[in-house]
Design a protein around this motif. Structure first.
Motif, PDB file in Angstrom:
ATOM      1  N   GLN A 101       0.823  -1.210   0.000  1.00 10.30           N
ATOM      2  CA  GLN A 101       0.000   0.000   0.000  1.00 10.30           C
ATOM      3  C   GLN A 101       0.857   1.261   0.000  1.00 10.30           C
ATOM      4  OE1 GLN A 101      -2.578  -1.849   3.367  1.00 10.30           O
ATOM      5  NE2 GLN A 101      -3.799  -0.168   2.556  1.00 10.30           N
TER       6      GLN A 101
ATOM      7  N   HIS B 243      -0.166   5.396  -7.170  1.00 12.14           N
ATOM      8  CA  HIS B 243      -1.466   5.612  -7.801  1.00 12.14           C
ATOM      9  C   HIS B 243      -1.498   7.014  -8.408  1.00 12.14           C
ATOM     10  CE1 HIS B 243      -3.526   2.032  -6.235  1.00 12.14           C
ATOM     11  NE2 HIS B 243      -2.889   2.245  -5.099  1.00 12.14           N
TER      12      HIS B 243
ATOM     13  N   TYR C 108      -3.533  -1.956 -13.663  1.00  7.90           N
ATOM     14  CA  TYR C 108      -4.304  -1.417 -12.553  1.00  7.90           C
ATOM     15  C   TYR C 108      -5.734  -1.962 -12.521  1.00  7.90           C
ATOM     16  CZ  TYR C 108      -0.668   1.890 -11.223  1.00  7.90           C
ATOM     17  OH  TYR C 108       0.509   2.440 -10.768  1.00  7.90           O
TER      18      TYR C 108
ATOM     19  N   TYR D   4     -10.579   0.632  -9.901  1.00  3.91           N
ATOM     20  CA  TYR D   4     -10.201   1.017 -11.262  1.00  3.91           C
ATOM     21  C   TYR D   4     -11.115   0.367 -12.303  1.00  3.91           C
ATOM     22  CZ  TYR D   4      -5.780   3.107  -9.718  1.00  3.91           C
ATOM     23  OH  TYR D   4      -4.833   3.912  -9.134  1.00  3.91           O
TER      24      TYR D   4
ATOM     25  N   VAL E  91      -9.625   5.556 -11.738  1.00  3.69           N
ATOM     26  CA  VAL E  91     -10.488   5.241 -10.594  1.00  3.69           C
ATOM     27  C   VAL E  91     -11.906   5.711 -10.900  1.00  3.69           C
ATOM     28  CG1 VAL E  91     -10.875   5.620  -8.127  1.00  3.69           C
ATOM     29  CG2 VAL E  91      -8.538   5.465  -9.009  1.00  3.69           C
TER      30      VAL E  91
ATOM     31  N   PRO F  80      -6.562   4.600  -3.555  1.00  2.00           N
ATOM     32  CA  PRO F  80      -6.228   5.090  -4.898  1.00  2.00           C
ATOM     33  C   PRO F  80      -6.831   6.442  -5.238  1.00  2.00           C
ATOM     34  CG  PRO F  80      -7.889   3.362  -5.018  1.00  2.00           C
ATOM     35  CD  PRO F  80      -7.403   3.394  -3.591  1.00  2.00           C
TER      36      PRO F  80
END
Length: 313
Positions: free
Chosen positions: A61, A66, A79, A85, A95, A215
């Motif tokens: 993470q 992103h 992605y 996404y 996103v 994201p």
């Protein structure tokens, strides 16, 4: 409901976003590369582990970049395996609006908390005593490390100075004997009433906010908040009652005037960095929910060059 992105995001050409992703990975590696290598071998680290265990984060993470909400990736098919996404009609990947909308309450909560924190003057008179209060008159410690001053010496330091903790998530770990010594009885319900930008943990929580937004936040902001949290955590533990010399850390002896002065200097520098990042986090929230009525109090540091800082010996 459609799974498409409803906005018209900016598009990053593949060479551009791959360069940004590589720069992000290199930045994180420079900060914690050796730690991550040790972690894979099962090595514990009482300072850096906190940034993953307490904040319930996995290294990926932090290491994964992103683009953030409102930016699409050319040839960004890799992605598509990640939550949030989807492919747009033009073939780019971004996103989705649905992912953002499902987190509206979270975005509003982060905006409200960071706005309330930014609206208050920074206070610097706590000297990191929250870590001492967590072991006050207790035979157990939170880390497998010796206490620099021993149990009795640690208790004596807590009894020699007032406890001024303003952060509930530190206060909730105080020993029962330390709770009543704090200047204010803190609770989750009143957290927004007490958070202030001088607090190390309020500064570290900027990293938490970026993690929770996932994201929706660009990698550069996440990396900056992680770097700040790492520096804040370092001071947090160097000023703690623990002896970290075996890990290569130098103590900040807040039981002495010189140690308290050093703590305040470094705490002030961290808080100043936090002002900018807190405003960037709030800016992301405003971008995500532009119609929301967020509190728009300006970020400020009530620290005068001519006025003594509260708590400085």
């Amino acid at each position: 409901m459609t799974n498409r992105v409803e906005t018209t995001p900016d598009t990053l050409p593949e060479p551009v976003w791959r360069a940004r992703a590589a720069a992000h990975a290199a930045r994180v590696d420079a900060l914690i590369g050796p730690y991550l290598a040790g972690r894979k071998r099962g090595i514990k680290h009482p300072v850096i582990d906190f940034l993953f265990t307490y904040y319930s984060a996995r290294p990926i993470q932090v290491t994964r970049w992103h683009p953030g909400f409102g930016t699409a990736l050319e040839h960004g098919d890799e992605y598509l395996t990640l939550a949030g996404y989807a492919r747009r009609d033009d073939g780019t990947v971004a996103v989705t609006g649905e992912f953002r909308d499902a987190r509206a309450s979270l975005i509003g909560a982060i905006a409200g908390l960071t706005g309330a924190t930014a609206s208050r003057p920074a206070r610097f008179g706590c000297f990191g005593l929250h870590e001492w209060a967590m072991v006050y008159r207790d035979t157990d410690t939170r880390h497998p490390l010796p206490l620099r001053l021993g149990a009795a010496g640690t208790d004596a330091v807590v009894e020699s100075m007032p406890l001024r903790c303003t952060h509930y998530d530190a206060f909730r770990f105080f020993t029962p004997e330390a709770v009543g010594r704090n200047a204010t009885a803190l609770s989750r319900d009143t957290q927004r009433d007490h958070e202030q930008p001088g607090c190390l943990h309020a500064t570290m929580d900027l990293y938490r906010h970026c993690l929770k937004l996932g994201p929706l936040v660009d990698g550069e902001l996440l990396a900056a908040s992680f770097a700040l949290a790492l520096d804040a955590r370092t001071l947090d533990m160097e000023a703690s009652p623990y002896d970290l010399s075996s890990l290569g850390y130098r103590a900040v002896p807040i039981e002495t005037p010189a140690g308290r002065a050093e703590y305040v200097r470094r705490q002030t520098a961290l808080a100043r960095r936090g002002v900018e990042l807190r405003e960037r986090v709030r800016g992301v929230c405003r971008h995500l929910l532009p119609e929301s009525s967020f509190h728009q109090a300006p970020s400020r540091m009530a620290v005068s060059r001519t006025r003594p800082i509260e708590g400085l010996p």
